[in-house]
Write a protein that holds these residues in place. Structure first.
Motif, PDB file in Angstrom:
ATOM      1  N   LEU A 172      60.107 -26.728 -20.239  1.00 34.50           N
ATOM      2  CA  LEU A 172      59.006 -27.569 -20.724  1.00 34.50           C
ATOM      3  C   LEU A 172      57.657 -26.917 -20.428  1.00 34.50           C
ATOM      4  O   LEU A 172      56.755 -26.912 -21.276  1.00 34.50           O
ATOM      5  CB  LEU A 172      59.078 -28.951 -20.072  1.00 34.50           C
ATOM      6  N   ALA A 184      57.067 -24.162 -22.786  1.00 31.56           N
ATOM      7  CA  ALA A 184      56.642 -24.681 -24.093  1.00 31.56           C
ATOM      8  C   ALA A 184      55.144 -24.970 -24.084  1.00 31.56           C
ATOM      9  O   ALA A 184      54.423 -24.610 -25.023  1.00 31.56           O
ATOM     10  CB  ALA A 184      57.431 -25.938 -24.441  1.00 31.56           C
ATOM     11  N   LEU A 185      54.684 -25.585 -23.006  1.00 32.28           N
ATOM     12  CA  LEU A 185      53.249 -25.896 -22.914  1.00 32.28           C
ATOM     13  C   LEU A 185      52.425 -24.615 -22.853  1.00 32.28           C
ATOM     14  O   LEU A 185      51.348 -24.526 -23.447  1.00 32.28           O
ATOM     15  CB  LEU A 185      52.973 -26.768 -21.682  1.00 32.28           C
ATOM     16  N   GLN A 223      52.221 -23.216 -26.189  1.00 27.63           N
ATOM     17  CA  GLN A 223      51.322 -24.054 -26.991  1.00 27.63           C
ATOM     18  C   GLN A 223      49.851 -23.699 -26.762  1.00 27.63           C
ATOM     19  O   GLN A 223      49.104 -23.449 -27.693  1.00 27.63           O
ATOM     20  CB  GLN A 223      51.574 -25.526 -26.646  1.00 27.63           C
ATOM     21  N   PHE A 281      59.982 -27.051 -26.891  1.00 30.77           N
ATOM     22  CA  PHE A 281      59.954 -28.368 -26.270  1.00 30.77           C
ATOM     23  C   PHE A 281      61.172 -29.186 -26.717  1.00 30.77           C
ATOM     24  O   PHE A 281      61.857 -29.812 -25.905  1.00 30.77           O
ATOM     25  CB  PHE A 281      58.660 -29.086 -26.662  1.00 30.77           C
ATOM     26  N   ALA A 341      58.025 -30.772 -32.637  1.00 32.62           N
ATOM     27  CA  ALA A 341      58.919 -31.204 -31.565  1.00 32.62           C
ATOM     28  C   ALA A 341      59.589 -32.525 -31.930  1.00 32.62           C
ATOM     29  O   ALA A 341      60.814 -32.670 -31.813  1.00 32.62           O
ATOM     30  CB  ALA A 341      58.139 -31.341 -30.262  1.00 32.62           C
TER      31      ALA A 341
END
Lengths: 139, 208
Positions: free
Chosen positions: A19, A22-23, A26, A43, A123
């Motif tokens: 997670l 993923a951030l 991003q 995500f 997502a």
């Protein structure tokens, strides 16, 4: 998969890092490879892993179908509304230069918001598609 | 050195593709499509297209394999033997491939700075750092210069999600309606599966 304690422990260990990655993808998309689309997919992958290991019912408790439906639309709306804001501020549709006084800051903010919109929609859609298939099997 | 790597990766890609066509086990084929995507990601990295490689690895090797396996759980694991001969499909595929290769003969060399693609908007995109102050050119092109396209892409993903929801996800209200209908008419239990069947079939045929 309730009896596979190795899988459960390893998944629990990995999930926060997936997670977080993923951030990172991003919000670091401006500097390195990545962006909203990839981050959304990663995500969703973390979420699907959670659903595979801990069961669909537990996963549904974390993200209900209603929440996913709202997020799906919210991401696209965020993207589209950035364009509306730039129009209200006197520019063309999606012309981020007008978001702030400084065009470069405007570009930064615009790209950040737009990528966030893409990530949220992707997502939510990926998790919805997975649930769509997996829930049918359980009925 | 890069030449050897390219040839090696492309050879592995071709081998994977031929194996997929020859397999009868759908489970193995689904896993091999994941391998195919991963190999594609590898040679995209070799071509310096890191963003595309990233997407291919995440979407092709990750999500689509999982969704393919989830779809397999709803159907059988073995492909049926085709009733028609395979010669005509083979001919069509070979002819299309030959035409595509013929089309590439006219293309400029890979990475040729004099190629027409690099003459129009590409120089401006590559110098976009002064305008956007974003080091990753791909991001600034995708989100800023080509913002409309990305908005359209997001809308496509959204539409795909809605489509899957309409076909596969049955809402609570629909279930309640069906329950109340069944209770009102008090049909015998045998009729219920028959009533549900046609809709399920349509949905499954559309997806698979």
């Amino acid at each position: 998969m309730k009896r596979h304690s190795v899988l459960r422990v390893v998944a629990k260990l990995f999930l926060p890092y997936i997670l977080l990655f993923a951030l990172y993808v991003q919000f670091h998309g401006d500097f390195g490879p990545g962006g909203g689309f990839q981050a959304g997919v990663i995500f969703a992958a973390a979420f699907i892993l959670y659903a595979l290991i801990f069961g669909l019912r537990t996963a549904h408790k974390v993200a209900s179908a209603d929440l996913l439906r709202i997020l799906m639309a919210a991401g696209l709306l965020l993207y589209a509304s950035v364009g509306i804001v730039t129009m209200l501020k006197g520019g063309a549709y999606l012309d981020y230069n007008f978001l702030r006084h400084d065009p470069v800051h405007g570009q930064h903010l615009g790209i950040l918001l737009v990528e966030l919109g893409v990530g949220v929609t992707v997502a939510a859609v990926m998790v919805t598609i997975f649930f769509g298939f997996a829930d049918r099997k359980n009925r | 050195m890069t030449f050897v790597i390219d040839i090696l990766l492309l050879a592995m890609l071709a081998a994977t593709a031929i194996t997929i066509t020859r397999l009868r086990s759908l489970f193995a084929a689904a896993m091999l499509t994941g391998v195919y995507s991963f190999l594609s990601a590898c040679w995209m990295t070799a071509l310096d297209a890191v963003d595309v490689a990233f997407t291919e690895a995440a979407v092709g090797a990750g999500i689509s394999t999982v969704i393919m396996l989830a779809a397999l759980a709803l159907t059988t694991r073995e492909e049926k033997r085709p009733k028609h001969s395979r010669i005509l499909p083979l001919f069509v595929v070979c002819a299309t491939g030959a035409v595509l290769i013929y089309g590439t003969l006219d293309m400029p060399r890979f990475g040729d700075p004099a190629a027409p693609v690099h003459q129009t908007v590409a120089p401006r995109y590559l110098q976009s750092y002064e305008e956007t102050h974003i080091p990753n050119v791909v991001t600034s092109v995708l989100a800023s210069f080509r913002g409309y396209d990305t908005l359209g892409e997001t809308a496509v993903v959204f539409t795909a999600g809605i489509g899957v929801m309409l076909l596969l996800v049955r809402s609570k209200r629909l279930k309640q309606d069906r329950k109340s209908k069944n209770n009102e008419s008090e049909e015998p239990a045998q009729d219920n599966p028959k009533k549900k069947d046609p809709k399920n079939h349509i949905a499954e045929n559309c997806i698979l």
